[in-house]
Design an enzyme around this catalytic site. Sequence first.
Site: not given
Ligand code: AMP
Ligand code: ZN
Ligand code: ZN
Length: 401
Positions: A32, A68, A189, A236
């Site tokens: 990520d 994400t 991330d 991603d």
């Molecule tokens: P963002 O940076 O806000 O786009 O999202 C990143 C977050 O998505 C990470 O901190 C993860 O904890 C969460 N995440 C990634 N994969 C999953 C999943 N399969 N189910 C729930 N949360 C997830």
């Molecule tokens: Zn993020």
């Molecule tokens: Zn991400």
Amino acid sequence: MKKTLLMFSLIFALTATLNAGPKPYVILVSFDAFRWDYLNRGITPNLEKIRENGVSAISLRPSFPSKTFPNHLSIVTGMYPAHHGIIANSFQDPFTKKIYRLSDTNAVRNGRWYLGEPFWETAERQGVISASYFWPGSEISIPYRRPTYNQAYEHARPYETRIDGVIEWLNLPYEKRPHFITLYFSETDDEGHPFGPDSPEVNEAIKRLDYLTGYLFNKLNETQIRDSVDVIFVSDHGMTKIDKERRINIENIIRDEKCRLAESGPFMFIEPEKSKLETVYNILKKNEDHYKVYYKKDIPEYYHFNDHPFITSIVVIADLGWSVITNRKSEWDALGDHGFDNHQIDMHGIFLAAGPHFRKNYRTGTLWNIDIYPLLCKIFDIYPRTNIDGNLDRIEFILKN
Ligand code: AMP
Ligand code: ZN
Ligand code: ZN
């Protein structure tokens, strides 16, 4: 007549067997927010080996918004977010008022939000057993829409445990063994948001992921099928520096106008009361500085982001590095973010692949994440869905002839 029919069936069966060959194994790994240029910091010796033994792209272009959930779904469906339905990490269905949010387990498991067909669904329908050690969308509660094997997401699950789980699947008896497996790590991330992409903390995260890459390959080498496994590393989206000085409080601009505001940071969804649509748009347009405001229908074509019913009537997109915030989010002290225009190079991720299907030491330009779904279908020699945005022609050349 009967004899001819029998002969035809025999010939058909024989050609099908000859064409089929051994079924491939593919592990799709996501780091990520691993920005495209993290590979060029001289701290990733194991990933460097993959570059030498396989294919590497300069970058992987995410889809808009560079978040994400939208992008993990674009990677496995070959569709833009407005087409596969996961248009953001959180959004509302304005007709039922139901909310999709990545932290809401019930919502992420509810099939109603997912309009695309993930690769594992295409694959399972055509006889390829699949597994997911975490991937957005892999927990859908409808059995035929998720992989045979999956895991409920747990942010803190140790990374080695995840890799060991994948290896266990690959050591299952042949009839039960998955051929397509996803694997997910949030490390870059987790550190990129609080400390920013140029921080020592992010460099440590990069090193940990590189160590885990070595760990994965060491474990794979102990399996009997090690020469048959393709491993694809993607991210991603990337990450860019943000700071307190570059924030615009949208609520201060629209003041007394009542609106439903959702998401914040790189973009914001704005739904004014119907009668106030033009008023709100005009206020935002008059103050348009370090962001762009669009009516949904006018969002530039290159975002591919205007034909989903849950996109609000107005969308604000911040310039790279700027944040559009609400009163509630004003205390957020992040130093890194993503979600901006997906054509900005800071939003680009990585694409590396090695294994029997890929060229060796082959470097290429930017690839698009929507093209990975048709690539996977090609590797497994199965039929892709035809309603996708991805295009095999843009990516097929990275495969061995
Ligand atoms: P963002 O940076 O806000 O786009 O999202 C990143 C977050 O998505 C990470 O901190 C993860 O904890 C969460 N995440 C990634 N994969 C999953 C999943 N399969 N189910 C729930 N949360 C997830
Ligand atoms: Zn993020
Ligand atoms: Zn991400």
